[in-house]
Design an enzyme around this catalytic site. Structure first.
Site, PDB file in Angstrom:
ATOM      1  N   GLY A  11       0.839  -1.207   0.000  1.00  0.00           N
ATOM      2  CA  GLY A  11       0.000   0.000   0.000  1.00  0.00           C
ATOM      3  C   GLY A  11       0.869   1.250   0.000  1.00  0.00           C
ATOM      4  N   ARG A  21      13.000  10.724  -3.070  1.00  0.00           N
ATOM      5  CA  ARG A  21      13.874  11.893  -3.306  1.00  0.00           C
ATOM      6  C   ARG A  21      15.194  11.732  -2.544  1.00  0.00           C
ATOM      7  NH1 ARG A  21      14.504  16.348  -0.012  1.00  0.00           N
ATOM      8  NH2 ARG A  21      15.162  18.308  -0.995  1.00  0.00           N
ATOM      9  N   ARG A  72       0.837  -4.811  -5.568  1.00  0.00           N
ATOM     10  CA  ARG A  72       0.969  -6.068  -4.832  1.00  0.00           C
ATOM     11  C   ARG A  72       1.102  -7.129  -5.925  1.00  0.00           C
ATOM     12  NH1 ARG A  72      -0.611  -4.396   0.354  1.00  0.00           N
ATOM     13  NH2 ARG A  72      -2.287  -2.857   0.355  1.00  0.00           N
ATOM     14  N   ASP A 103       5.744  -5.150   5.760  1.00  0.00           N
ATOM     15  CA  ASP A 103       6.252  -6.472   6.139  1.00  0.00           C
ATOM     16  C   ASP A 103       6.304  -7.446   4.960  1.00  0.00           C
ATOM     17  OD1 ASP A 103       3.410  -6.240   6.316  1.00  0.00           O
ATOM     18  OD2 ASP A 103       3.340  -8.224   7.221  1.00  0.00           O
ATOM     19  N   THR A 126       4.472   2.444   5.395  1.00  0.00           N
ATOM     20  CA  THR A 126       3.114   1.935   5.579  1.00  0.00           C
ATOM     21  C   THR A 126       2.380   2.799   6.601  1.00  0.00           C
ATOM     22  OG1 THR A 126       1.775   0.097   6.427  1.00  0.00           O
ATOM     23  CG2 THR A 126       4.045   0.191   7.200  1.00  0.00           C
ATOM     24  N   ASP A 128       0.095   1.795   8.466  1.00  0.00           N
ATOM     25  CA  ASP A 128      -0.403   0.972   9.585  1.00  0.00           C
ATOM     26  C   ASP A 128       0.507   0.975  10.818  1.00  0.00           C
ATOM     27  OD1 ASP A 128      -2.485   0.314   7.972  1.00  0.00           O
ATOM     28  OD2 ASP A 128      -1.997  -1.811   7.783  1.00  0.00           O
ATOM     29  N   ASP A 130       2.663  -1.233  11.466  1.00  0.00           N
ATOM     30  CA  ASP A 130       2.593  -2.610  11.972  1.00  0.00           C
ATOM     31  C   ASP A 130       3.948  -3.307  11.888  1.00  0.00           C
ATOM     32  OD1 ASP A 130       2.646  -2.703   9.220  1.00  0.00           O
ATOM     33  OD2 ASP A 130       1.078  -4.208   9.023  1.00  0.00           O
ATOM     34  N   ARG A 172      -5.100  -3.102   9.111  1.00  0.00           N
ATOM     35  CA  ARG A 172      -5.497  -4.493   8.853  1.00  0.00           C
ATOM     36  C   ARG A 172      -5.184  -5.380  10.051  1.00  0.00           C
ATOM     37  NH1 ARG A 172      -3.700  -6.276   3.100  1.00  0.00           N
ATOM     38  NH2 ARG A 172      -1.874  -5.157   3.860  1.00  0.00           N
ATOM     39  N   VAL A 216     -23.516  12.611  22.551  1.00  0.00           N
ATOM     40  CA  VAL A 216     -22.722  12.200  21.387  1.00  0.00           C
ATOM     41  C   VAL A 216     -21.823  11.041  21.786  1.00  0.00           C
ATOM     42  CG1 VAL A 216     -20.995  12.931  19.699  1.00  0.00           C
ATOM     43  CG2 VAL A 216     -22.696  14.549  20.496  1.00  0.00           C
ATOM     44  N   GLU A 223     -10.068  -1.401  11.304  1.00  0.00           N
ATOM     45  CA  GLU A 223     -10.687  -2.364  10.373  1.00  0.00           C
ATOM     46  C   GLU A 223     -10.360  -3.809  10.745  1.00  0.00           C
ATOM     47  OE1 GLU A 223      -7.518  -1.476   6.821  1.00  0.00           O
ATOM     48  OE2 GLU A 223      -9.105  -2.868   6.358  1.00  0.00           O
TER      49      GLU A 223
HETATM   50  N1  LIG Z   1       6.289 -14.575   1.044  1.00  0.00           N
HETATM   51  C1  LIG Z   1       6.515 -13.767   0.002  1.00  0.00           C
HETATM   52  N2  LIG Z   1       7.310 -14.178  -1.014  1.00  0.00           N
HETATM   53  C2  LIG Z   1       7.554 -13.381  -2.062  1.00  0.00           C
HETATM   54  N3  LIG Z   1       7.061 -12.159  -2.196  1.00  0.00           N
HETATM   55  C3  LIG Z   1       6.280 -11.682  -1.221  1.00  0.00           C
HETATM   56  C4  LIG Z   1       5.962 -12.457  -0.064  1.00  0.00           C
HETATM   57  N4  LIG Z   1       5.153 -11.712   0.734  1.00  0.00           N
HETATM   58  C5  LIG Z   1       4.966 -10.551   0.088  1.00  0.00           C
HETATM   59  N5  LIG Z   1       5.642 -10.520  -1.069  1.00  0.00           N
HETATM   60  C6  LIG Z   1       5.663  -9.451  -2.070  1.00  0.00           C
HETATM   61  O1  LIG Z   1       5.597  -8.177  -1.445  1.00  0.00           O
HETATM   62  C7  LIG Z   1       4.461  -7.464  -1.941  1.00  0.00           C
HETATM   63  C8  LIG Z   1       3.977  -6.499  -0.906  1.00  0.00           C
HETATM   64  O2  LIG Z   1       3.481  -7.208   0.223  1.00  0.00           O
HETATM   65  P1  LIG Z   1       2.093  -6.784   0.904  1.00  0.00           P
HETATM   66  O3  LIG Z   1       1.045  -6.708  -0.146  1.00  0.00           O
HETATM   67  O4  LIG Z   1       1.867  -7.712   2.039  1.00  0.00           O
HETATM   68  O5  LIG Z   1       2.320  -5.294   1.384  1.00  0.00           O
HETATM   69  P2  LIG Z   1       3.277  -4.712   2.519  1.00  0.00           P
HETATM   70  O6  LIG Z   1       4.648  -4.581   1.968  1.00  0.00           O
HETATM   71  O7  LIG Z   1       3.151  -5.535   3.760  1.00  0.00           O
HETATM   72  O8  LIG Z   1       2.676  -3.256   2.715  1.00  0.00           O
HETATM   73  P3  LIG Z   1       1.280  -2.840   3.424  1.00  0.00           P
HETATM   74  O9  LIG Z   1       0.871  -3.958   4.337  1.00  0.00           O
HETATM   75  O10 LIG Z   1       1.599  -1.605   4.143  1.00  0.00           O
HETATM   76  O11 LIG Z   1       0.318  -2.602   2.321  1.00  0.00           O
HETATM   77  C9  LIG Z   1       3.491  -8.553  -2.341  1.00  0.00           C
HETATM   78  O12 LIG Z   1       2.516  -8.109  -3.240  1.00  0.00           O
HETATM   79  C10 LIG Z   1       4.426  -9.576  -2.964  1.00  0.00           C
HETATM   80  O13 LIG Z   1       4.767  -9.222  -4.267  1.00  0.00           O
HETATM   81  O1  LIG Z   2      -4.646  -1.257  -1.177  1.00  0.00           O
HETATM   82  P1  LIG Z   2      -5.674  -2.111  -0.569  1.00  0.00           P
HETATM   83  O2  LIG Z   2      -5.632  -3.474  -1.161  1.00  0.00           O
HETATM   84  O3  LIG Z   2      -7.027  -1.519  -0.559  1.00  0.00           O
HETATM   85  O4  LIG Z   2      -5.211  -2.362   0.934  1.00  0.00           O
HETATM   86  C1  LIG Z   2      -5.815  -1.871   2.075  1.00  0.00           C
HETATM   87  C2  LIG Z   2      -4.908  -2.165   3.237  1.00  0.00           C
HETATM   88  O5  LIG Z   2      -3.676  -1.477   3.073  1.00  0.00           O
HETATM   89  C3  LIG Z   2      -3.412  -0.683   4.211  1.00  0.00           C
HETATM   90  O6  LIG Z   2      -3.856   0.631   3.919  1.00  0.00           O
HETATM   91  C4  LIG Z   2      -1.928  -0.678   4.496  1.00  0.00           C
HETATM   92  O7  LIG Z   2      -1.227  -0.215   3.419  1.00  0.00           O
HETATM   93  C5  LIG Z   2      -4.230  -1.292   5.323  1.00  0.00           C
HETATM   94  O8  LIG Z   2      -4.511  -0.383   6.351  1.00  0.00           O
HETATM   95  C6  LIG Z   2      -5.449  -1.736   4.570  1.00  0.00           C
HETATM   96  O9  LIG Z   2      -6.042  -2.852   5.202  1.00  0.00           O
HETATM   97 MG   LIG Z   3       1.768  -5.380   5.413  1.00  0.00          MG
END
Ligand SMILES: Nc1ncnc2c1ncn2[C@@H]1O[C@H](COP(=O)(O)OP(=O)(O)OP(=O)(O)O)[C@@H](O)[C@H]1O
Ligand SMILES: O=P(O)(O)OC[C@H]1O[C@](O)(CO)[C@@H](O)[C@@H]1O
Ligand SMILES: [Mg+2]
Length: 323
Positions: A11, A21, A72, A103, A126, A128, A130, A172, A216, A223
């Site tokens: 995200g 930058r 993603r 993560d 991120t 979140d 998290d 999340r 109120v 979420e």
């Molecule tokens: N176990 C895994 N092996 C290979 N690639 C991975 C794995 N887990 C995640 N990725 C890659 O990293 C991308 C980003 O992961 P994810 O969608 O969980 O978002 P994030 O980096 O945790 O960020 P956020 O949770 O803030 O949206 C995934 O779409 C995937 O391409």
């Molecule tokens: O981009 P998407 O798939 O709507 O993801 C939403 C999720 O991404 C986050 O905004 C984190 O990046 C979470 O708070 C939320 O659950």
């Molecule tokens: Mg994540």
């Protein structure tokens, strides 16, 4: 290291542009060629890669979103996808990576390193918050401020109509946006995934507020709360208190956009600079974070999924202040 690649993944979050930058300018300062990789790991697989100049990152420090776009990528989670990504890095001569994401992004980086030993340093991008290994993530401060602004507006209309609002904020798996926006807006209750929600307790507190003639009520729900989201919470309240005028509002993706706050710009600038310096010095498979004001590097494997428990003092304070 001569050539490095940079991507944003998962995200988006306000401040990612400020981080890009800082990475590009630090890289160029150190004599590197910096390659932008569009749409995260998916763009790496597809070779959507271009050499960046320092002027490509002019006038972006104040902009939300990410000029590199994000994605993603399911394909990167397969052996074939990773092989294609590696081929593209070879074609462009990219020797190291700067990854701005959450993560999942770092989990992917570790798998990729196990196969192809391409060094990578991460930045926590991120809303979140998290992740362990840093006190704040890039975008969290802005997202909380956006939620606060929205909930303040909701309180105005709630007050005008004597209504109860159940407001859902993002998070999340982590309740930090809910916790901090809830405290800042004087919420009557806050429901977060870190605490098992006892809905009877929530109903009891509303009942007490009713007896105290509070007109109120604002309930802020993350979420990822285990009870099942703000809609279910609102429905349960309506069933128990049919006389209350209840509304449900999901703030959604507005929390991911907008100009980054000063705090996110500074955090992104410091971490972007630190990450490239570390990669240049041979550090790999770590996330740069800031703890107690100092830059620290935490191995990806320790960063992955770290939420800190919410202190009981904080929860006690919320109960006291909402009396
Ligand atoms: N176990 C895994 N092996 C290979 N690639 C991975 C794995 N887990 C995640 N990725 C890659 O990293 C991308 C980003 O992961 P994810 O969608 O969980 O978002 P994030 O980096 O945790 O960020 P956020 O949770 O803030 O949206 C995934 O779409 C995937 O391409
Ligand atoms: O981009 P998407 O798939 O709507 O993801 C939403 C999720 O991404 C986050 O905004 C984190 O990046 C979470 O708070 C939320 O659950
Ligand atoms: Mg994540």
């Amino acid at each position: 290291m001569r050539n490095i690649g940079i991507l944003t993944s998962g995200g988006d979050s306000p401040g990612m542009n400020a981080a890009i930058r800082a990475v590009v300018r630090t890289g160029v300062f150190l004599g590197m060629d910096v390659f932008g990789i569009r749409r995260g790991y998916q763009g790496m697989i597809e070779g959507d890669i271009f050499k960046m100049k320092t002027t490509d990152v002019s006038n972006i420090i104040q902009r939300g979103g990410t000029i590199l776009k994000t994605a993603r990528s399911k394909e990167f989670m397969t052996d074939e996808g990773m092989a294609k990504a590696y081929d593209q890095l070879q074609i462009h001569g990219i020797e190291g990576l700067i990854l701005i994401g959450g993560d999942g992004t770092f989990r992917g980086a570790n798998k990729f390193f196990e196969k192809y030993t391409i060094p990578a340093v991460g930045l926590p991008g991120t809303i979140d918050k998290d992740l362990s290994g840093t006190d704040f993530t890039i975008g969290f401060d802005t997202a909380v401020n956006t939620a606060v602004e929205a909930i303040d507006k909701i309180r105005d209309t709630a007050e005008a109509h004597d209504r109860l609002f159940v407001v859902e904020v993002m998070g999340r798996d982590a309740g930090y946006i809910a916790l901090n926006s809830g405290i800042a807006c004087g919420a009557e209750d806050i429901l977060i995934p870190e605490m098992v929600t006892d809905i009877n307790d929530v109903l009891c507190r509303i009942d007490m507020d009713e007896r105290r003639k509070k007109t109120v009520h604002i309930l802020v729900v993350a979420e990822g709360d285990d009870y099942g989201g703000s809609k279910k919470v609102a429905e349960t309240i309506m069933a128990r208190f049919p006389k209350l005028d209840v509304r449900n509002c999901v703030l959604g993706h507005i929390q991911r956009g907008g100009a980054p706050s000063y705090a996110d710009r500074v955090l992104a600038s410091r971490l972007g600079h630190a990450a490239v310096t570390a990669l240049n010095n041979g550090t790999t498979q770590v996330m740069a974070g800031i703890i107690n004001g100092e830059v620290v590097y935490t191995p990806f494997s320790n960063v992955i999924k770290g939420t800190t428990p919410v202190s009981p003092d904080m929860l006690e304070m919320i109960r006291v202040l909402s009396v």
